[in-house]
Structures are given as C-alpha cells and as structure tokens.
Design a protein around this motif. Structure first.
Motif, PDB file in Angstrom:
ATOM      1  N   ILE A  18       0.841  -1.205   0.000  1.00 10.50           N
ATOM      2  CA  ILE A  18       0.000   0.000   0.000  1.00 10.50           C
ATOM      3  C   ILE A  18       0.874   1.252   0.000  1.00 10.50           C
ATOM      4  O   ILE A  18       0.652   2.183  -0.772  1.00 10.50           O
ATOM      5  N   GLY A  74      -7.225  -3.880  -2.009  1.00 10.06           N
ATOM      6  CA  GLY A  74      -7.357  -3.019  -3.187  1.00 10.06           C
ATOM      7  C   GLY A  74      -8.790  -2.958  -3.683  1.00 10.06           C
ATOM      8  O   GLY A  74      -9.295  -1.895  -4.061  1.00 10.06           O
ATOM      9  N   PHE A  78      -9.728   0.617  -2.337  1.00  7.12           N
ATOM     10  CA  PHE A  78      -9.088   1.477  -3.329  1.00  7.12           C
ATOM     11  C   PHE A  78      -9.747   1.412  -4.698  1.00  7.12           C
ATOM     12  O   PHE A  78      -9.174   1.854  -5.697  1.00  7.12           O
ATOM     13  N   GLN A  80     -10.220  -0.927  -6.788  1.00  4.12           N
ATOM     14  CA  GLN A  80      -9.648  -1.794  -7.816  1.00  4.12           C
ATOM     15  C   GLN A  80     -10.628  -2.919  -8.117  1.00  4.12           C
ATOM     16  O   GLN A  80     -11.336  -3.394  -7.232  1.00  4.12           O
TER      17      GLN A  80
END
Length: 106
Positions: A18, A74, A78, A80
């Motif tokens: 990260i 992720g 985030f 993703q």
C-alpha cells in the motif's frame, strides 16, 4: 509463536504494498519512510518465523497470503476491480497455502 510472527510479517508486507503505491516513486517522503520501515519489519518477522518453518514453505506462505490480502484490500478500499479471474486466482492461492500447511512442515 512462529505463526504469529508470520502473520505479523504478512501484515507488514501488505503495508509495504500500500505504501509503495502512495510513495510516488519515492518522491513522497512520508510514504517512502513507511515503505522502508514496513519492509524492514516484514523481513524481521519473516526471519523469526523461518526459525521454525521450512524456508520454502514460510516464504511461499508469506508472499501468497500477502498477495491475496493486497488484492482484497485493493478491491475493498481502493476501487480496484475484482473480476472472476482474480477471484479464481485467489481461491487457488488459498488452496495452495492450505496444501503447504497440511504438508506438516511445522
């Protein structure tokens, strides 16, 4: 105790992934420091775990569990994408980790 050390090493390795993504090619000093310190801590705790685990098994567990964790984080935090191929890959990795653990190395 070696399993605890391995779990801590995995947590630090996830932090490395990260942080290195946020370090902007090591231009961001804060995230660069977090990357380097987390990497050192991950390596330290892995080395402690490897006092009891076979090196190949311990290293494989460390990298694979961290990889699955990084992929999941992720996707969760985030934005993703987690598609079917990634999910299948994660299941295969987890299956491999279970197989290594069942091999009786520790």
């Amino acid at each position: 105790m070696h399993w605890l050390y391995l779990a801590i090493a995995v947590a630090f390795e996830v932090t490395v992934a990260i942080a290195v993504g946020k370090a902007e090619g090591f231009k961001n000093r804060k995230w660069t420091a977090i990357t380097l310190l987390s990497g050192a801590a991950a390596t330290y705790f892995l080395s402690r775990a490897l006092l009891k685990l076979d090196v190949g098994v311990g290293y494989a567990l460390w990298t694979s569990v961290a990889g699955v964790g990084i992929t999941a984080i992720g996707a969760l935090f985030f934005g993703q994408r987690l598609n079917l191929n990634k999910a299948i890959g994660m299941v295969l990795v987890i299956g491999g980790v279970v197989g290594l653990q069942l091999s009786g190395s520790a």
